[in-house]
Write a protein that holds these residues in place. Structure first.
Motif, PDB file in Angstrom:
ATOM      1  N   ASN A  56       1.467  -0.181   4.863  1.00  0.00           N
ATOM      2  CA  ASN A  56       1.090   1.180   4.485  1.00  0.00           C
ATOM      3  C   ASN A  56       2.253   1.943   3.876  1.00  0.00           C
ATOM      4  O   ASN A  56       2.096   2.663   2.877  1.00  0.00           O
ATOM      5  CB  ASN A  56       0.567   1.949   5.696  1.00  0.00           C
ATOM      6  CG  ASN A  56      -0.742   1.413   6.225  1.00  0.00           C
ATOM      7  OD1 ASN A  56      -1.429   0.652   5.549  1.00  0.00           O
ATOM      8  ND2 ASN A  56      -1.089   1.791   7.443  1.00  0.00           N
ATOM      9  N   LEU A  57       3.425   1.830   4.490  1.00  0.00           N
ATOM     10  CA  LEU A  57       4.597   2.529   3.959  1.00  0.00           C
ATOM     11  C   LEU A  57       4.970   1.989   2.588  1.00  0.00           C
ATOM     12  O   LEU A  57       5.412   2.750   1.715  1.00  0.00           O
ATOM     13  CB  LEU A  57       5.763   2.407   4.942  1.00  0.00           C
ATOM     14  CG  LEU A  57       5.541   3.064   6.314  1.00  0.00           C
ATOM     15  CD1 LEU A  57       6.761   2.873   7.205  1.00  0.00           C
ATOM     16  CD2 LEU A  57       5.217   4.555   6.164  1.00  0.00           C
ATOM     17  N   SER A  58       4.783   0.692   2.381  1.00  0.00           N
ATOM     18  CA  SER A  58       5.039   0.112   1.061  1.00  0.00           C
ATOM     19  C   SER A  58       4.065   0.670   0.026  1.00  0.00           C
ATOM     20  O   SER A  58       4.460   1.013  -1.102  1.00  0.00           O
ATOM     21  CB  SER A  58       4.914  -1.417   1.121  1.00  0.00           C
ATOM     22  OG  SER A  58       5.944  -1.979   1.902  1.00  0.00           O
ATOM     23  N   VAL A  59       2.792   0.765   0.386  1.00  0.00           N
ATOM     24  CA  VAL A  59       1.796   1.311  -0.536  1.00  0.00           C
ATOM     25  C   VAL A  59       2.140   2.752  -0.892  1.00  0.00           C
ATOM     26  O   VAL A  59       2.033   3.168  -2.055  1.00  0.00           O
ATOM     27  CB  VAL A  59       0.384   1.215   0.060  1.00  0.00           C
ATOM     28  CG1 VAL A  59      -0.630   1.945  -0.824  1.00  0.00           C
ATOM     29  CG2 VAL A  59      -0.024  -0.242   0.224  1.00  0.00           C
ATOM     30  N   GLN A  60       2.572   3.531   0.087  1.00  0.00           N
ATOM     31  CA  GLN A  60       2.944   4.906  -0.197  1.00  0.00           C
ATOM     32  C   GLN A  60       4.113   4.985  -1.168  1.00  0.00           C
ATOM     33  O   GLN A  60       4.174   5.893  -2.008  1.00  0.00           O
ATOM     34  CB  GLN A  60       3.272   5.631   1.105  1.00  0.00           C
ATOM     35  CG  GLN A  60       2.066   5.901   1.986  1.00  0.00           C
ATOM     36  CD  GLN A  60       2.364   6.861   3.116  1.00  0.00           C
ATOM     37  OE1 GLN A  60       3.131   7.802   2.953  1.00  0.00           O
ATOM     38  NE2 GLN A  60       1.771   6.635   4.268  1.00  0.00           N
ATOM     39  N   MET A  61       5.041   4.044  -1.073  1.00  0.00           N
ATOM     40  CA  MET A  61       6.162   4.019  -2.010  1.00  0.00           C
ATOM     41  C   MET A  61       5.689   3.724  -3.436  1.00  0.00           C
ATOM     42  O   MET A  61       6.234   4.239  -4.407  1.00  0.00           O
ATOM     43  CB  MET A  61       7.191   2.977  -1.573  1.00  0.00           C
ATOM     44  CG  MET A  61       8.045   3.414  -0.407  1.00  0.00           C
ATOM     45  SD  MET A  61       9.080   4.841  -0.872  1.00  0.00           S
ATOM     46  CE  MET A  61       9.761   5.265   0.742  1.00  0.00           C
TER      47      MET A  61
END
Length: 383
Positions: A264-269
């Motif tokens: 999820n944090l990667s997608v937000q980036m």
């Protein structure tokens, strides 16, 4: 309706109901979720305080026999609900129906159209069956007929569907990629974004998800041009053989919680770029599933070199630039790759999933963990 928001909000949803508990909602936000699933109207303030959005679940939106709508009663209900919550900044939209039969589409259209008329910036949320649903569930023998008739009849602002493909007795359910193909086609044909509901909770004959399983489902969806991810489920149902949801039946984190947080944090980036991309092609290198395309060699990418099994999505950005997402389809083994482009005057940069920054590739190659995807920017040499 503008869903590719300029504030880089990428929908990452916990599919299901969420409680009115600020500590639980804060933990969901910490997990990288941006949509808290389905909540009661009175809980929107807490959702907002946790930094997320949510769909309101209320009988005024969903409590109907969609094969026999009382329009006047429904209109009063919709107006009442929109008056109550329509301007709330945490409101993503209104939960309407999960996995409808084709016989319900006309009634769903009446509800959806009215919500879009009186609350035009919000989503009347309907989620479709997968392509392995039977004819009794769909109301037709043909999945494309189901999908095409849905969009033409209901005219939804997004296309959401589910497909649970992680089986105990096989690596991947047959039809996973053909479902993505059909949904992508509808998304392009009717010019509206699609969301995929993926598996995060083992149940029935579905396996306990690994980190590679989570990465695979998310990055393959993104490579096909998906603009929303939902997890079924975030909270473990207290029934049957359900297990290894991100939050278990006792309210504790499982390893799956960390798996989805990392992705999820990667997608937000990547979201500021992903939201502005349009899919121009999707190709399989290595194993080519039924109904899918192999890399023809005359698009943006001439060839992919490596010993892996790859998925490659090509994209056009609204600023005119080009992007590629390449995914390792292997659930168990890392692989490296090297791309050859058709334009000799272009070079490849990687968009970091950890910082969002542009980075160089070594000899236009890189490594991918099992299920991992990487977003690549194609730029003229010297820039």
């Amino acid at each position: 309706m503008e869903l590719n928001n300029k504030d880089s909000f990428f929908p990452i949803m916990a599919w299901g109901t969420s409680p009115g508990d600020i500590s639980v909602l804060n933990e969901m936000s910490e997990c990288g979720l941006t949509v808290a699933g389905f909540v009661s109207p009175e809980n929107l303030d807490m959702v907002n305080n946790a930094g997320m959005r949510a769909f309101v679940m209320d009988s005024r939106a969903s409590g109907y026999d969609f094969t026999n709508i009382d329009y006047d009663k429904m209109a009063d209900n919709v107006t009442s609900l929109v008056d109550e919550v329509g301007s709330h900044q945490a409101l993503m939209g209104y939960y309407i129906k999960d996995e409808p039969n084709i016989s319900e589409f006309s009634g769903l259209a009446s509800v959806s159209e009215l919500f879009q008329e009186v609350s035009p910036q919000k989503i009347p949320y309907i989620n479709l069956y997968p392509n392995y649903a039977n004819a009794n569930q769909l109301g037709t023998e043909d999945y494309w007929e189901y999908l095409d008739y849905y969009v033409n009849t209901v005219n939804p602002p997004i296309i959401s569907y589910d497909h649970y493909a992680l089986m105990e007795n096989e690596p991947l359910r047959e039809g996973y990629f053909s479902n993505l193909e059909a949904i992508r086609l509808a998304s392009i044909k009717y010019k509206r974004p699609f969301w995929n509901v993926i598996l995060s909770t083992a149940h029935f004959a579905y396996r306990e998800p690994t980190s590679a399983d989570i990465r695979f489902q998310v990055f393959t969806t993104l490579a096909y041009g998906g603009k929303g991810i939902s997890y079924f489920t975030y909270f473990a149902p207290k029934s049957s053989n359900c297990r290894m949801a991100p939050i278990d039946q006792f309210g504790n984190r499982t390893p799956t919680w960390s798996y989805i947080q990392n992705v999820n944090l990667s997608v937000q980036m990547l979201a500021p770029i992903l939201l502005n991309l349009t899919s121009t092609g999707v190709y399989h290198i290595g194993n080519v599933p039924k109904g899918c395309l192999t890399l023809p060699g005359n698009t943006l990418t001439r060839a992919v070199y490596g010993n892996g099994d790859y998925l490659l999505g090509e994209f056009a950005h609204i600023n005119g630039s080009n992007y590629i997402m390449i995914v390792n389809k292997d659930f168990n083994n890392s692989t490296n790759f090297r791309l050859e482009l058709n334009d000799p005057n272009s070079q490849i940069y990687r968009i970091s999933s950890y910082t969002g920054n542009i980075e160089g590739l070594v000899d236009e190659s890189d490594w991918l963990a099992p299920g991992q995807g990487v977003l690549l920017q194609i730029s003229p040499k010297g820039i």
